[in-house]
Design an enzyme around this catalytic site. Structure first.
Site, PDB file in Angstrom:
ATOM      1  CB  CYS A  29      -0.919  -0.046   1.226  1.00  0.00           C
ATOM      2  SG  CYS A  29      -1.810   1.473   1.556  1.00  0.00           S
ATOM      3  CB  CYS A  32       0.189   2.026   4.068  1.00  0.00           C
ATOM      4  SG  CYS A  32      -1.472   1.350   3.873  1.00  0.00           S
TER       5      CYS A  32
END
Length: 104
Positions: A29, A32
């Protein structure tokens, strides 16, 4: 920053004596990775009022399902064992702190 697992989630989050902001994240991700340093800054500044924790959603999908997390990053703020705020997606520090105000 606390690393959460299925085994320690209930104790570290639901049994905590102060609010806990849990980031549900995944290795793949990109957003993230962008929010990680922001969470470190928040922990440095507000660590006396909130605990910051991370849970790898790919490694612990049962917790992800339990809380209905649909995408990463999702940050749930828990207080007294309950989700009091959910934040979806990466945000700049000022917006993330604004989302937490009133809860920590």
């Amino acid at each position: 920053m606390i690393t959460l697992t299925t085994e320690n989630f209930d104790e570290q989050v639901l049994g905590a004596d102060k609010p806990v902001l849990v980031e549900f994240w995944a290795e793949w991700c990109g957003p993230c990775k962008m929010v990680a340093p922001v969470l470190e800054q928040i922990e440095a500044e507000y660590g006396d009022r909130v605990t910051i924790a991370k849970l790898n959603g790919d490694d612990h999908p049962e917790i992800v399902r339990r809380y209905g997390v649909m995408g990463f990053p999702t940050m749930n703020l828990y207080r007294d064992g309950e989700v009091v705020r959910q934040i979806v997606g990466a945000k700049p520090k000022r917006l993330l702190v604004a989302d937490l105000e009133g809860h920590i």
